[in-house]
Write a protein that holds these residues in place. Structure first.
Motif, mmCIF file in Angstrom:
data_model
loop_
_atom_site.group_PDB
_atom_site.id
_atom_site.type_symbol
_atom_site.label_atom_id
_atom_site.label_comp_id
_atom_site.label_asym_id
_atom_site.label_seq_id
_atom_site.Cartn_x
_atom_site.Cartn_y
_atom_site.Cartn_z
ATOM 1 N N ARG A 17 0.812 -1.194 0.000
ATOM 2 C CA ARG A 17 0.000 0.000 0.000
ATOM 3 C C ARG A 17 0.853 1.253 0.000
ATOM 4 N NH1 ARG A 17 -5.110 -0.140 0.999
ATOM 5 N NH2 ARG A 17 -5.026 1.686 2.320
ATOM 6 N N SER A 18 0.180 2.398 0.132
ATOM 7 C CA SER A 18 0.880 3.646 -0.162
ATOM 8 C C SER A 18 1.883 4.066 0.906
ATOM 9 C CB SER A 18 -0.131 4.759 -0.411
ATOM 10 O OG SER A 18 -1.006 4.863 0.673
ATOM 11 N N GLU A 19 1.966 3.349 2.018
ATOM 12 C CA GLU A 19 3.030 3.657 2.966
ATOM 13 C C GLU A 19 4.335 3.141 2.348
ATOM 14 O OE1 GLU A 19 0.316 1.618 4.150
ATOM 15 O OE2 GLU A 19 -0.754 3.494 4.410
ATOM 16 N N ALA A 20 4.748 3.835 1.327
ATOM 17 C CA ALA A 20 5.882 3.359 0.543
ATOM 18 C C ALA A 20 7.131 3.315 1.418
ATOM 19 C CB ALA A 20 6.105 4.295 -0.624
ATOM 20 N N ASN A 21 7.831 2.210 1.304
ATOM 21 C CA ASN A 21 8.981 1.997 2.166
ATOM 22 C C ASN A 21 10.282 2.488 1.539
ATOM 23 O OD1 ASN A 21 8.553 0.095 0.227
ATOM 24 N ND2 ASN A 21 9.128 -1.665 1.484
ATOM 25 N N CYS A 22 10.335 3.788 1.254
ATOM 26 C CA CYS A 22 11.561 4.368 0.711
ATOM 27 C C CYS A 22 12.611 4.451 1.812
ATOM 28 C CB CYS A 22 11.310 5.793 0.220
ATOM 29 S SG CYS A 22 10.108 5.880 -1.087
ATOM 30 N N PHE A 23 13.860 4.381 1.417
ATOM 31 C CA PHE A 23 14.942 4.554 2.390
ATOM 32 C C PHE A 23 16.209 4.977 1.664
ATOM 33 C CE2 PHE A 23 15.070 0.244 0.852
ATOM 34 C CZ PHE A 23 16.416 -0.001 0.638
ATOM 35 N N THR A 24 17.103 5.580 2.417
ATOM 36 C CA THR A 24 18.400 5.940 1.867
ATOM 37 C C THR A 24 19.298 4.723 2.036
ATOM 38 O OG1 THR A 24 18.039 8.202 2.535
ATOM 39 C CG2 THR A 24 20.300 7.583 2.009
ATOM 40 N N GLY A 25 19.881 4.252 0.953
ATOM 41 C CA GLY A 25 20.639 3.020 1.112
ATOM 42 C C GLY A 25 21.447 2.610 -0.099
ATOM 43 N N TRP A 26 21.711 1.302 -0.143
ATOM 44 C CA TRP A 26 22.586 0.701 -1.128
ATOM 45 C C TRP A 26 21.851 -0.437 -1.846
ATOM 46 C CZ3 TRP A 26 23.860 2.590 3.526
ATOM 47 C CH2 TRP A 26 24.986 3.423 3.622
ATOM 48 N N VAL A 27 22.139 -0.590 -3.137
ATOM 49 C CA VAL A 27 21.596 -1.700 -3.909
ATOM 50 C C VAL A 27 22.736 -2.318 -4.709
ATOM 51 C CG1 VAL A 27 20.040 -2.361 -5.798
ATOM 52 C CG2 VAL A 27 19.255 -0.742 -4.047
ATOM 53 N N ALA A 35 21.315 -8.355 -5.816
ATOM 54 C CA ALA A 35 21.913 -9.243 -4.817
ATOM 55 C C ALA A 35 21.955 -8.612 -3.430
ATOM 56 C CB ALA A 35 23.331 -9.622 -5.255
ATOM 57 N N LEU A 36 21.741 -7.311 -3.368
ATOM 58 C CA LEU A 36 21.800 -6.623 -2.069
ATOM 59 C C LEU A 36 20.841 -5.438 -2.075
ATOM 60 C CD1 LEU A 36 23.537 -6.099 0.666
ATOM 61 C CD2 LEU A 36 24.620 -4.303 -0.722
ATOM 62 N N VAL A 37 20.048 -5.330 -1.024
ATOM 63 C CA VAL A 37 19.220 -4.136 -0.799
ATOM 64 C C VAL A 37 19.313 -3.835 0.683
ATOM 65 C CG1 VAL A 37 16.921 -3.099 -0.970
ATOM 66 C CG2 VAL A 37 17.612 -4.829 -2.646
ATOM 67 N N THR A 38 19.954 -2.723 1.029
ATOM 68 C CA THR A 38 20.148 -2.467 2.454
ATOM 69 C C THR A 38 20.216 -0.978 2.774
ATOM 70 O OG1 THR A 38 21.535 -2.950 4.371
ATOM 71 C CG2 THR A 38 22.674 -2.535 2.294
ATOM 72 N N ALA A 39 19.796 -0.665 3.995
ATOM 73 C CA ALA A 39 19.918 0.698 4.511
ATOM 74 C C ALA A 39 21.084 0.782 5.503
ATOM 75 C CB ALA A 39 18.616 1.111 5.198
ATOM 76 N N GLU A 40 21.803 -0.349 5.669
ATOM 77 C CA GLU A 40 22.888 -0.416 6.654
ATOM 78 C C GLU A 40 24.250 -0.250 5.988
ATOM 79 O OE1 GLU A 40 22.339 -0.609 9.845
ATOM 80 O OE2 GLU A 40 20.176 -0.784 9.522
ATOM 81 N N ALA A 41 24.973 0.787 6.409
ATOM 82 C CA ALA A 41 26.289 1.038 5.831
ATOM 83 C C ALA A 41 27.222 -0.148 6.046
ATOM 84 C CB ALA A 41 26.895 2.302 6.445
ATOM 85 N N SER A 42 27.118 -0.784 7.213
ATOM 86 C CA SER A 42 28.036 -1.885 7.514
ATOM 87 C C SER A 42 27.781 -3.074 6.586
ATOM 88 C CB SER A 42 27.869 -2.318 8.976
ATOM 89 O OG SER A 42 26.518 -2.687 9.205
#
Lengths: 435, 435
Positions: A17-27, A35-42
């Protein structure tokens, strides 16, 4: 190739639904898949170390999202872009489009499709459903461009080469491709006999391929089918066995309550083409009703002679705003649902449900990076609304299809555009001289 | 500055009808005005020799045309772009827009207007009609940006500072400007008493300035005015003396036959805002009828909170395609007429009939150069249709306003965009913290 996008706002399109789960991160991308979707720098750092040859892409704070899926197109008709505008439908077809098309060679079709693929990729459209004849020529263009496609061999009673020539040739070519699949496309209920429509169903079953067709585009079509069969185009095609969850039905403008119920019960995917429907005065499809009733609604540009471009962002805006004014409900087709139509829903329509149109580990890596360092992206109250209602084709800076970059810094990697433009002008001049 | 554009397809917009008189040629600018328009190399060469300091601009085969005129905008509302979408109108206004706006300072308004001017100039819009309060702050933004504008001080019964504060301050600033003019803007018949509407008419006469207002935007407005005065908004405003050839009437969605006749007889200019009308479900204005009946129809984006951008090319497409589907006539608002709405007609609406919105010797030099070396511009069957139906804001490479370049190679000359973006985000954060 192994890629790691950093410094991006990721719009994964995985939320229901519209509570879109955007985040600042890496793909991260490895081979053909995410192969990777993460909001964790580590976590990103660990993945990077595990992949010493990775190419790191700086997203510059932009939006990284799934590539768009255009579920109804006739790519070769780029050659007829702005060829015949502002005309009544039958004049347009009889005096302009069909005479022009009668002169097209397979090589012309390949050139037109290359031009269409170039426009779509530059604008972030990574998958297309194409319907035309000589789709084996379109295959060559799509293969060269790096795009993903479902190519559907079109036929009508007066042109039946799809069965014996186009489809076998296309199937052979597709056997070696990870990106391109074959399908069949009876033109419409009013241009194909029941015998030829049934023949299409049989061919789809034999080859295990999907189908697309035009359904209920105009009131004229309603009238013709009503007079011929005493029922609606939807009911007619259903009675012949065409309607199922491997059919993409383009347009669906004029639908009764029964028609909508049938489409839903059969699991048909609807390709809504609002710009074309507006430009050639076909009418306004009941997309908000179809959508809320549970039909999988997707978006298509149709061909460039009735649009006049292949810009899915404009198409999206029309898909929402036209519903809002037609239903007098400003809540119709809200922003996140709109983006789902062009990503998740489109992916489901082309047989890639769950593994395309999302940024999720394991999904196919069709990705678009948008440069948001432009006035129309500011301020950023709501990234989803910004993308749905403000993003432009020209904001696309990088495009990855099936794990491979095809656009970098807003430029195509696999096309010689000046040569392509010259070739398209040469075709136009040749045909003009013949007429 | 003296400029000579060469290697361009010139779209002069001087032809009355759709046999558009495009040609490959040269356009010279001297001071604020266009000094040369020619298809003759020898004439261009002679002019160049007479102007040894001329800067020659290579159009690279692109289209050179008049800058676009946006006849209805609230520039400062860029700060509310994508702030509140997909909502019912009164929820939107009461819960979001008005509370947000109550916190805006004059400096915020200046920042919002700068952001709007930046977006418009980058997209080839060279003139704007703005309606807001604190237009003297908007003046500072427009002056800095290099844009041309008619700035109209808005008022309603609960906010009457326009008369004693905003308008005098704005008039003083405009006295020294060649690009910016002042006007007055009663918000609408339903938010201003008859006394305050008459007061506006008197002020316009006293200062010899034009007026703009919202007319017949929604069915609610029809109902309210009907209940209050027993007539339509058009008839009501006419009875109070507001309707004349110095009025720009925004929206005009719901009109009776009588309303259309009155608008035509009074010479009112209509600012059609199709995207806003679609997005907030206002309805579909009878633009094709107004246009063919002889009303001067122009195009506006409205504010970015109901659009959500200030892209006049998308606005143009909507102005045509929405009419085509609403009237079921694919010939409605054809390509050349559409371009006239945003150029010649817009110029007439802002009091520059004949001297703006055309590429003609002696006209004011507001020019836009479009880069056509992109797939969506090919092939080139018809330049007018390509411009009307395919051109994008991002195709604009150079913009000249009042003889001065303001955009070069797609970049603004007079704006620090990163600082502007940061400032707009700071405003948004500050207001969010207050709520």
């Amino acid at each position: 190739m192994t890629l790691l996008f950093e410094n991006c706002t990721v719009l994964p399109m995985t939320a229901e639904r519209s509570e879109a789960n955007c985040f600042t991160g890496w793909v991260g991308v490895e081979g053909r898949r995410i192969a990777l979707v993460t909001a964790e720098a580590s976590e990103a750092e660990r993945w990077r170390k595990e992949h010493p040859d990775v190419r790191v892409v700086d997203g510059c704070g932009g939006v990284l999202m799934p590539g768009l899926v255009n579920t109804h197109c006739h790519m070769a008709m780029t050659l007829e872009r702005s060829y015949a505008d502002d005309m009544a439908l039958m004049t347009w077809l009889n005096d302009c489009i069909w005479p022009f098309e009668s002169h097209l060679t397979d090589d012309d079709i390949r050139t037109g499709a290359l031009l269409g693929a170039a426009e779509m990729l530059l604008g972030g459209t990574t998958s297309v459903v194409d319907m035309y004849w000589s789709e084996e020529a379109v295959f060559d263009a799509v293969e060269e461009s790096g795009m993903r496609a479902l190519l559907c061999c079109s036929y009508l009673d007066s042109r039946l080469e799809a069965f014996d020539r186009d489809l076998p040739a296309l199937l052979e070519k597709c056997a070696g491709s990870t990106r391109i699949r074959a399908g069949l496309a009876p033109h419409a209920a009013y241009t194909c006999s029941t015998e030829n429509l049934r023949r299409g169903v049989a061919a789809c079953e034999r080859y295990d391929i999907p189908m697309t067709t035009h359904i209920s585009e105009t009131l004229d079509e309603q009238r013709i089918i009503g007079e011929r069969y005493g029922m609606s185009p939807v009911a007619c095609l259903d009675s012949l066995g065409l309607l199922n969850d491997r059919l993409i039905a383009a347009h669906c403008v004029h639908l009764s309550d029964d028609d909508r119920r049938i489409l839903r019960e059969r699991g048909v995917h609807v390709a809504h083409c609002p710009t074309s429907n507006m430009k050639i005065s076909s009418g306004i499809a009941p997309i908000e009703r179809l959508r809320t009733e549970g039909v999988n609604c997707t978006v298509g540009t149709d061909g460039p002679s009735s649009n006049n471009d292949l810009d899915m962002w404009e198409e999206l805006r029309n898909a929402s705003f036209l519903q809002k004014v037609a239903t007098m409900d400003p809540c119709a087709v809200p922003a996140y649902e709109l983006l789902r139509m062009a990503t998740v829903n489109g992916a489901a329509a082309i047989g890639h449900a769950g593994e395309l149109g999302v940024v999720r580990e394991g999904a196919l890596a069709d990705l678009v990076l948008l440069d948001t360092r432009k006035p129309h992206w500011h301020p950023r109250h709501d990234v989803v609304a910004n993308v749905a209602y403000c993003a432009k084709a020209a904001d696309v800076t990088m495009v990855v299809v099936d794990g491979e970059p095809v656009v970098e810094e807003g430029r195509l990697l696999h096309a010689d555009l000046p040569a392509l433009f010259e070739k398209s002008e040469t075709i136009v001049r040749r045909i003009a001289a013949l007429r």
